[in-house]
Design a protein around this motif. Structure first.
Motif, PDB file in Angstrom:
ATOM      1  N   PRO A  18       3.448  11.866  -0.981  1.00 32.73           N
ATOM      2  CA  PRO A  18       2.767  12.072   0.412  1.00 32.73           C
ATOM      3  C   PRO A  18       3.726  12.155   1.468  1.00 32.73           C
ATOM      4  O   PRO A  18       4.904  11.721   1.347  1.00 32.73           O
ATOM      5  CB  PRO A  18       2.027  10.722   0.370  1.00 32.73           C
ATOM      6  CG  PRO A  18       2.812   9.804  -0.404  1.00 32.73           C
ATOM      7  CD  PRO A  18       3.308  10.345  -1.551  1.00 32.73           C
TER       8      PRO A  18
ATOM      9  N   SER B 162       1.037  -1.300  -0.168  1.00 26.42           N
ATOM     10  CA  SER B 162      -0.078  -0.024  -0.138  1.00 26.42           C
ATOM     11  C   SER B 162       0.952   1.233   0.027  1.00 26.42           C
ATOM     12  O   SER B 162       0.468   2.051  -0.789  1.00 26.42           O
ATOM     13  CB  SER B 162      -0.719  -0.012   0.997  1.00 26.42           C
ATOM     14  OG  SER B 162      -1.889  -1.061   1.134  1.00 26.42           O
ATOM     15  N   VAL B 163       1.903   1.308   0.885  1.00 25.21           N
ATOM     16  CA  VAL B 163       2.806   2.465   0.963  1.00 25.21           C
ATOM     17  C   VAL B 163       3.462   2.612  -0.446  1.00 25.21           C
ATOM     18  O   VAL B 163       3.573   3.704  -1.234  1.00 25.21           O
ATOM     19  CB  VAL B 163       3.765   2.331   2.106  1.00 25.21           C
ATOM     20  CG1 VAL B 163       4.901   3.252   1.921  1.00 25.21           C
ATOM     21  CG2 VAL B 163       3.033   2.428   3.295  1.00 25.21           C
TER      22      VAL B 163
ATOM     23  N   SER C 168      -4.436   8.068  -6.180  1.00 24.04           N
ATOM     24  CA  SER C 168      -3.682   6.807  -6.315  1.00 24.04           C
ATOM     25  C   SER C 168      -4.487   5.530  -6.815  1.00 24.04           C
ATOM     26  O   SER C 168      -5.827   5.491  -6.508  1.00 24.04           O
ATOM     27  CB  SER C 168      -2.993   6.278  -4.897  1.00 24.04           C
ATOM     28  OG  SER C 168      -2.534   5.043  -4.748  1.00 24.04           O
TER      29      SER C 168
ATOM     30  N   LEU D  32      -4.626  12.035  -2.282  1.00 27.57           N
ATOM     31  CA  LEU D  32      -4.050  10.634  -2.373  1.00 27.57           C
ATOM     32  C   LEU D  32      -5.303   9.550  -2.906  1.00 27.57           C
ATOM     33  O   LEU D  32      -4.933   8.526  -3.332  1.00 27.57           O
ATOM     34  CB  LEU D  32      -3.648  10.061  -0.967  1.00 27.57           C
ATOM     35  CG  LEU D  32      -2.618  10.486  -0.393  1.00 27.57           C
ATOM     36  CD1 LEU D  32      -1.941   9.893   0.743  1.00 27.57           C
ATOM     37  CD2 LEU D  32      -1.169  10.804  -1.248  1.00 27.57           C
TER      38      LEU D  32
ATOM     39  N   GLN E 290       4.674  11.364   5.470  1.00 29.84           N
ATOM     40  CA  GLN E 290       4.295  10.311   6.325  1.00 29.84           C
ATOM     41  C   GLN E 290       2.987  10.518   7.063  1.00 29.84           C
ATOM     42  O   GLN E 290       2.358   9.585   7.370  1.00 29.84           O
ATOM     43  CB  GLN E 290       5.243  10.145   7.298  1.00 29.84           C
ATOM     44  CG  GLN E 290       6.802   9.763   6.561  1.00 29.84           C
ATOM     45  CD  GLN E 290       7.899   9.370   7.452  1.00 29.84           C
ATOM     46  OE1 GLN E 290       9.000   8.953   6.954  1.00 29.84           O
ATOM     47  NE2 GLN E 290       7.593   8.979   8.715  1.00 29.84           N
TER      48      GLN E 290
ATOM     49  N   LEU F 224       1.205   4.210  -3.004  1.00 31.66           N
ATOM     50  CA  LEU F 224       0.982   5.611  -2.755  1.00 31.66           C
ATOM     51  C   LEU F 224       2.223   6.286  -3.173  1.00 31.66           C
ATOM     52  O   LEU F 224       2.359   7.372  -3.673  1.00 31.66           O
ATOM     53  CB  LEU F 224       0.690   5.761  -1.365  1.00 31.66           C
ATOM     54  CG  LEU F 224      -0.783   5.384  -1.026  1.00 31.66           C
ATOM     55  CD1 LEU F 224      -0.973   5.038   0.525  1.00 31.66           C
ATOM     56  CD2 LEU F 224      -1.964   6.035  -1.792  1.00 31.66           C
TER      57      LEU F 224
ATOM     58  N   LEU G  38       0.363   9.569   4.694  1.00 31.81           N
ATOM     59  CA  LEU G  38       0.041   7.989   4.766  1.00 31.81           C
ATOM     60  C   LEU G  38      -0.500   7.559   6.005  1.00 31.81           C
ATOM     61  O   LEU G  38      -1.250   6.595   5.788  1.00 31.81           O
ATOM     62  CB  LEU G  38       1.676   7.532   4.596  1.00 31.81           C
ATOM     63  CG  LEU G  38       2.420   7.906   3.160  1.00 31.81           C
ATOM     64  CD1 LEU G  38       3.686   7.146   3.257  1.00 31.81           C
ATOM     65  CD2 LEU G  38       1.565   6.965   1.898  1.00 31.81           C
TER      66      LEU G  38
ATOM     67  N   ILE H 271       4.162   4.473  10.898  1.00 33.72           N
ATOM     68  CA  ILE H 271       4.596   4.549   9.670  1.00 33.72           C
ATOM     69  C   ILE H 271       6.134   4.434   9.517  1.00 33.72           C
ATOM     70  O   ILE H 271       6.531   3.698   8.593  1.00 33.72           O
ATOM     71  CB  ILE H 271       4.257   6.121   9.332  1.00 33.72           C
ATOM     72  CG1 ILE H 271       2.640   6.024   9.058  1.00 33.72           C
ATOM     73  CG2 ILE H 271       4.718   6.258   7.849  1.00 33.72           C
ATOM     74  CD1 ILE H 271       2.014   5.076   8.097  1.00 33.72           C
TER      75      ILE H 271
END
Lengths: 151, 151
Positions: free
Chosen positions: A63, A52-53, B16, B13, A65, A56, A68, A79
């Motif tokens: 983005p 997922s990170v 995404s 975001l 942190q 993104l 996120l 994170i």
DNA sequence: TATTGTTATACTCTATAACTATA
DNA sequence: TATAGTTATAGAGTATAACAATA
């Protein structure tokens, strides 16, 4: 997640009113889906969260942190531990935001983008398996309904 | 679950491709739903899992612990710790199955059934809040689609 | 021998608070 | 002072294996 679907064993429990509980159904569907994705991503040594990170980070949105954390519904403290291994593997970089030096922007490297493309294919496969019982039209409907709950 | 919806913070975001991933949407929807239910059940000192067990114990099906594990996608070893506090509170009883003395059937007491009815009301409220954006017809559709994934 | 429940252990995930650096 | 990131810690959730009782 080694959890078995374990359906056949307890079919009679479907009689329970729990079967009508959308929350319970969400939990079960999520477990099954998450398990399928996690299994596929093992071959790339990626956790679902890390995928997922990474995705993104590949979005071009750079983005922070904090962003996120919000988007992934995690505490900012988590994170760090999520990104550290990705950065060590050279998949993402932390870039200090020159407009506000407190921020660190998470951006994917070329290697990160390449791995994300592979991972994306595996995820699509896993999701297709999870939703095998649904027609393509039904999958679109489900996606729309879930989106409106999720955001 | 203290996790905020944290949507406004990172609207960009949504660009995404993660937003199109049904697995990710399932995770987010499940988190939001689970959080709402957990908050409601706190007032009865019940965990979400315990509510599930209690509801199954109220079903009249007298499930074994093994069946509960399968239905709830848990390891049998975890069922013990899940049921112990319910039994101590007098909400369920472990009844030895005389047809197979290895089995313990989990059945709700009168107090357990009374608490389950209260909890059920709270869960329905939480689910209604979670799905507030959906029409009643859409909620039925979602329920059907989730059921077919979950079982 | 196989299965149910139990116990123990280790590992991951989650929540909370304190610390630093920047603003 | 306020916010972003970091670190540490405790608690909940999960996975695994061994054991006793029963079949």
């Amino acid at each position: 997640m080694t959890t078995t679907r374990a359906t056949a064993e307890a079919d009679r429990l479907l009689e329970s009113e729990l079967t009508d509980d959308p929350g319970f159904l969400l939990v079960r569907a999520r477990n099954i889906c998450q398990g399928a994705v996690a299994t596929k991503l093992e071959s790339l040594d990626l956790r679902v969260r890390q995928y997922s990170v990474l995705t993104l980070a590949c979005s071009g949105q750079a983005p922070t942190q904090r962003e996120l954390a919000g988007f992934l519904q995690l505490d900012p403290g988590q994170i760090v531990a999520l990104i550290d291994p990705l950065e060590e593997r050279g998949l993402v970089r932390r870039v200090v935001d020159e407009n506000d030096r407190r921020n660190k922007l998470i951006v994917a490297t070329a290697a990160g983008r390449a791995l994300q493309r592979k991972a994306r294919v595996l995820c699509d496969e896993a999701n297709a398996e999870t939703m095998a019982e649904l027609s393509l039209a039904e999958r679109d409907i489900l996606q729309d309904l879930l989106f409106r709950i999720a955001f």
